[in-house]
Design an enzyme around this catalytic site. Structure first.
Site, PDB file in Angstrom:
ATOM      1  N   ARG A 117       0.822  -1.218   0.000  1.00 20.07           N
ATOM      2  CA  ARG A 117       0.000   0.000   0.000  1.00 20.07           C
ATOM      3  C   ARG A 117       0.860   1.275   0.000  1.00 20.07           C
ATOM      4  NH1 ARG A 117      -2.126  -3.733  -1.311  1.00 20.07           N
ATOM      5  NH2 ARG A 117      -4.047  -4.693  -0.559  1.00 20.07           N
ATOM      6  N   SER A 123     -11.501  -1.075   2.275  1.00 21.50           N
ATOM      7  CA  SER A 123     -10.840  -1.563   3.477  1.00 21.50           C
ATOM      8  C   SER A 123     -10.255  -0.370   4.234  1.00 21.50           C
ATOM      9  CB  SER A 123      -9.743  -2.550   3.095  1.00 21.50           C
ATOM     10  OG  SER A 123      -9.109  -3.054   4.230  1.00 21.50           O
ATOM     11  N   GLU A 126      -5.840   2.798   6.230  1.00 20.84           N
ATOM     12  CA  GLU A 126      -5.514   2.728   4.805  1.00 20.84           C
ATOM     13  C   GLU A 126      -6.139   3.911   4.082  1.00 20.84           C
ATOM     14  OE1 GLU A 126      -6.518  -0.416   1.289  1.00 20.84           O
ATOM     15  OE2 GLU A 126      -5.500  -1.212   3.057  1.00 20.84           O
TER      16      GLU A 126
END
Length: 312
Positions: free
Chosen positions: A185, A235, A305
């Site tokens: 990420r 998410s 995130e």
């Protein structure tokens, strides 16, 4: 009580607005644009200026903003963003106008604004495999490259060959994948102040029926396990090393926990959802509460995130 528009910081003068009107096509330029209309969480106050440029305008506005010290932010589909209730000062640039796709053998070059689902289907139609993991990710190519998006064991780093960027001075440069510092990420683009214009992907030949079956399998699992019926930013938390975010949250007794209309999903605890009228402040408070509680009860620190931008 003051309105959100009056309370938010304003960064542009009347002269800036006049100059932007001369620089950008009227069809591509909006003022005080509600960001709730441009994020999958369906919250967020207005962007002071919202631009959906073509490539030439994109380069011009980047150069103009950095020359004059104006805040500028580039967004894609808004699927990984939490925008503050007071909105975003300065200029927001959307990549929605950059959607060209070109095929060259097993390589696909596509604009930053193309949706991943559309891109994955384009690959399937041309018997190219490698993008099946991305078919259900509700984001754009530029945003996916920026954060090295992934699912079901695949990541953008597995398919990106090179990326074309606009620099602060409006010039273009192309970086090979090995220079993008792809990690979980993360990419180098988080710190370079450059914007993705397009990306070239290296795929491989496959059987369209097998590609289709894999896409259907992944998307079926999404529908079964994720709260797709509610607005969310996907998410919400990064996966802590050695753990699963959703299980940590559930084991901390937070399944279904609410602050206002922001809720830890009962279907998948790794998602914070908007039940209908949540504010950005509610959602941010809930995210922080989850982080605090999980660390207190499980001894594991979690990180969002979701990118939190604008003024709350």
């Amino acid at each position: 009580m003051q309105s959100a528009e009056k309370m938010r910081t304003c960064s542009l003068t009347a002269e800036h607005r006049r100059e932007l009107k001369q620089m950008i096509s009227p069809a591509h330029l909006r003022f005080e644009e509600p960001m709730a209309d441009h994020t999958t969480m369906r919250v967020g106050g207005p962007a002071e200026v919202y631009i959906i440029p073509d490539e030439k305008e994109f380069a011009e506005v980047m150069k103009y903003a950095y020359r004059d010290g104006l805040p500028i932010m580039v967004i894609g589909n808004g699927s990984n963003l939490l925008v503050g209730d007071l909105g975003i000062p300065g200029i927001v640039v959307s990549t929605d106008g950059l959607t060209d796709m070109q095929l060259d053998g097993v390589e696909v070059t596509a604009g930053a604004g193309i949706r991943l689902g559309k891109l994955a289907n384009f690959a399937k139609q041309n018997a190219l495999a490698g993008l099946e993991f991305a078919s259900g990710i509700p984001g754009s190519l530029g945003g996916a490259v920026f954060m090295n998006a992934g699912a079901y064991g695949g990541e953008m780093k597995d398919v990106v060959k090179e990326v074309t960027l606009i620099r602060k001075d409006g010039s273009l440069r192309t970086l090979p994948a090995e220079d993008l510092d792809f990690e979980y990420r993360h990419s180098i683009l988080e710190s370079t102040h450059e914007a993705v214009i397009s990306a070239r992907l290296l795929l491989h030949r496959g059987d369209p029926s097998e590609i289709d079956a894999l896409q259907k399998d992944y998307n079926g699992r999404r529908r079964e396990k994720q709260p797709l019926e509610y607005p969310s930013a996907g998410s919400t938390f990064k996966r802590p090393e050695g753990h699963f975010a959703g299980k940590l949250i559930e084991d901390s007794g937070l399944r279904g926990y609410r602050i206002g209309d922001a809720q830890v999903s009962e279907k998948h605890c790794g998602f914070v959802i908007n039940l209908g009228s949540a504010t950005a402040a509610d959602i941010r408070e809930l995210i922080n509460h989850v982080i605090y509680t999980v660390e207190l009860k499980q001894g594991v620190h979690m990180e969002p995130e979701v990118r939190m931008i604008g003024e709350f």
